[in-house]
Design an enzyme around this catalytic site. Structure first.
Site, PDB file in Angstrom:
ATOM      1  CD  GLU A 581      -2.699  -1.414  -0.027  1.00 49.16           C
ATOM      2  OE1 GLU A 581      -2.933  -0.434  -0.772  1.00 49.16           O
ATOM      3  OE2 GLU A 581      -3.076  -2.562  -0.306  1.00 49.16           O
ATOM      4  CG  ASP A 646       2.133  -7.560  -5.690  1.00 51.58           C
ATOM      5  OD1 ASP A 646       1.552  -7.203  -4.647  1.00 51.58           O
ATOM      6  OD2 ASP A 646       1.564  -8.201  -6.589  1.00 51.58           O
TER       7      ASP A 646
END
EC number: 3.4.24.-
Length: 749
Positions: A581, A646
């Site tokens: 995030e 990621d």
């Protein structure tokens, strides 16, 4: 955003799936735990000399959880996802009522079971707040299947007998008052009523959110709406799958109309025209790859919009949608009101198409979309017809249990009420302290790598990136305002639910939802507040507020492991999610927003060009992944933002973990788990993979590739770790192994 989900619909059939899953997990866990406990008690484990082991119950539990997921016969350097997840996937087949299943849906189901227990408790006028009483009554009405069956289609037919909801395909079959009149048909009135009373956005999506270039202010926005099928290409492509989906949709529309009283031949004729219209709409929709933040920021006033697209009364539409009895301060909305028109070309093409289309076909399509959205609230005969449709487009073969459908509905309708009920019982406040450790560790890691390892960004842009990283605001658990009973009760004061009128209750919640975002128009954006449902099993980044958000529903095992467990597990799971995030603030879209949440070009031209050049590596890497289950290659450009997150999140969390070892343990490794030979670094990577264990039906796999923001789970795992040298060190992966891309590795952050 973290999770992958398949398409679902609120339908229900009572089954004992939850009991079967819980029983299987209990038996499997007990066997593994028992074996490990026996080996530990008998001293039969072959410990390495001078290596410290953790023999606490929590560590034995963690070891059992890990061993239940892995497949040791797979080479981790060739396919780490299979090595980490094969065991879990083989022991957790996809339930018949779901298009896909994995650790995220598993945790979601466990949260739902907890909510079910809370909502099923009897209403207490003394103990429950007014809002909680309403949530329980709403749940009870949804579970009142006898009343729902008795009502059958009557509540919907009542609506269809009144303008602007009359459905032309029904002709006079539901009574003379239900006959549609072309002379009386008003596109504006129909669209405005659907949006303002039922929260149904057809053709046009009108909503309120922060102004991208002035993020302290809220503004009206206009965008294209959704279609009857989730994947736009299924209206356009001539593949076998796309044709079968269109055929299934057509038959579903015809059969639904017939169930509501239409003549079969009339329904077949009219719905062909409806499908042709929807195909035309699909053709003009702006595809994902063209929906960039810059392209969609077209700020103008309503007068300018009306001059650009004069075929529609935009001011009249907006004024009819907003209920000024609720918001009297919005009565003065006029031609000078600013709006952001996200897709000007779509709207130009839309009204060109509608201007040439028969009014009857437009009305048939509009009412079909309203009817489609209400099918989950009707009797079983409608549910089973939807299931036939779902078999084709999702591969599901049974309906959701009624309780599961009801929990999902209550949670979406009354998120803050249900959220408070959940956190009062199932959220431990000390989780916030450990989350702060993880968040600050990730923040440090991002800035540290930016300073020491980033050689492609110039000094000025790098300084601004550091400022943005330091300004990221973290929110954990739940918004504080949900604990204010007076506020929540007042927010719902106009709603009066009945245990015997589920359909009527649904309509009340739709009206409440339809008007809720207009509350914010003309109000400042509360930059330190957040409005995420606490029971959400997911995490988020908000570009307009530069926030990362971690609801209580996400903070559970196997995502969040407490302080009694090895930190490697938490850093590998929720720690990587924190990094994921955080990195969204610097992905291909988030990087365009400054530290204050404004869409503002703060990058130098040179650094921006180098960023774009480096993204090509990642686009190519993921585009070369072929998913046999879907019969498609991953869309590397579509999934770029999530792939950047990621890869960056994995590096940041690992660096933060190693810093924790150095700072908190003076460089001494954590005790190992008993009965397994994995090092702590290996446990970190296993924990990263374990929260992404997931399997798909072919239909869901295809949809995931077509419209999913994320790469499929196996490529999320293998893609990121194959770019990371620390993984290759941890598992001793040789240069020519699949999980070691070596010189071909991609990296941005």
């Amino acid at each position: 955003m973290e999770a992958e989900t398949g398409s679902t619909m609120e339908t229900g059939k009572g089954t004992n799936r939850g009991i079967r899953i819980a029983l299987a997990l209990f038996i499997g866990g007990t066997l593994v735990l028992g074996t490990l406990l026996f080996l530990v008690s008998q001293g039969l484990l072959s410990f390495q000399a001078k290596q410290e082991y953790c023999l606490k119950p929590e560590c034995i539990e963690a070891a059992a959880a890990i061993m239940s997921k892995v497949n040791l016969s797979v080479d981790p350097c060739e396919n780490f996802f299979r090595f980490a997840c094969d065991g879990w996937i083989s022991n957790n087949p996809i339930p018949e009522d779901m298009p896909s299943y994995g650790v995220y849906p598993w945790l979601r189901h466990n949260v739902d079971l907890k909510l079910k227990a809370l909502l099923e408790k009897s209403v207490s006028r003394r103990r429950d707040t007014e809002a909680v009483q309403k949530a329980k009554i709403l749940y009870s009405s949804c579970m009142n299947e006898k009343a729902i069956e008795k009502a059958d289609a009557k509540p919907l037919l009542h609506i269809l007998r009144h303008s602007p909801f009359r459905w032309p395909v029904l002709e006079a079959n539901i009574g003379p008052e239900g006959v549609w009149s072309e002379r009386k048909f008003s596109l504006l009135q129909t669209l405005a009523t659907f949006r303002g009373q039922y929260s149904n956005s057809v053709f046009i999506r009108l909503y309120v959110s922060p102004d991208d270039k002035a993020s302290n202010e809220h503004i009206l926005k206009l965008d294209q709406a959704t279609l009857s099928l989730a994947v736009r290409e299924d209206f356009l492509d001539n593949t076998t799958e796309a044709k079968s989906y269109r055929d299934a949709l057509y038959k579903f529309m015809v059969d639904t109309a017939v169930l509501l009283g239409a003549n079969s031949s009339r329904a077949e004729h009219d719905m062909k025209s409806v499908l042709r219209l929807e195909i035309k709409i699909a053709e003009i929709m702006i595809p994902h790859e063209n929906r960039t933040s810059e392209a969609m920021y077209n700020k103008m006033n309503i007068s300018e919009l009306s001059a650009m697209i004069p075929q529609f009364d935009w001011l009249g539409y907006i004024k009819k949608v907003i209920d000024t009895r609720l918001y009297p301060h919005l009565k003065d909305i006029g031609p000078s009101e600013n709006v952001v028109v996200r897709v000007p070309q779509y709207f130009k093409d839309l009204f060109r198409i509608l201007g040439a289309e028969r009014k009857k076909t437009i009305a048939n399509y509009l009412v079909w979309r309203m009817v489609y959205s209400r099918i989950p609230n009707l009797s079983r005969r409608f549910q089973y017809r939807w299931l036939e449709f779902s078999r084709v487009i999702q591969g599901t073969t049974t309906l959701l249990p009624q309780w599961d459908k009801c929990v999902n509905f209550i949670e979406s309708a009354l998120p803050y009420v249900v959220g408070k009920m959940f956190v009062n019982v199932h959220f431990q406040e000390d989780k916030k302290e450990m989350m702060e450790e993880l968040i600050e560790g990730v923040r440090w890691a991002f800035i540290d790598m930016l300073e020491k390892e980033n050689e492609w960004m110039d000094a000025g842009t790098k300084r601004k990136a550091q400022e943005k990283a330091r300004a990221v605001l973290a929110k954990v658990g739940y918004p504080e305002f949900i604990m204010n009973d007076t506020y929540v009760n007042e927010d719902l004061k106009a709603i009066k639910f009945s245990e015997s009128d589920y359909f009527g209750n649904v309509l009340q919640t739709r009206k409440y939802l339809a008007q809720s975002d207009f509350f914010w128009l003309r109000k400042a954006v509360p930059k330190t507040e957040w409005f995420t449902n606490p029971t959400t099993v997911n995490a988020f980044y908000s570009a307009s507020t530069n926030q990362i958000r971690f609801p209580a529903g996400e903070l559970q095992k196997p995502f969040f492991w407490g302080t009694e467990y090895p930190r490697s597990l938490s850093y590998g799971a929720i720690g990587v999610i924190v990094g994921h995030e955080f990195t969204h603030g610097f992905d291909n879209n988030g990087r365009k927003y400054d530290k204050n949440g404004n869409l503002d070009p703060w990058w130098s031209v040179e650094s921006e060009e180098k960023f774009k050049e480096k993204t090509k590596c990642m686009i190519n890497q993921y585009s070369n992944y072929y998913w046999k289950k879907a019969g498609l290659n991953v869309k590397g450009k579509r999934t770029l933002g999530e792939n950047i997150a990621d890869n960056g999140g994995l590096r940041e969390a690992f660096r933060a973990y190693r810093k924790w070892i150095n700072d908190r343990r003076q460089g001494v490794e954590e005790p190992l788990l008993p009965g397994i030979t994995f090092t702590n670094n290996q446990l970190f990577f296993l924990s990263y993979a374990h929260v992404r264990c997931n399997s798909y039906r072919p239909e869901a796999a295809r949809e995931q590739v077509q419209i999913g923001a994320h790469s499929p789970p196996q490529f999320r795992v293998n893609g990121a770790i194959s770019n990371f040298e620390e993984f290759q060190k941890a598992f001793n992966c040789p240069r020519n192994s699949t999980m070691n891309r070596g010189a071909d590795s991609c990296r941005l952050w």
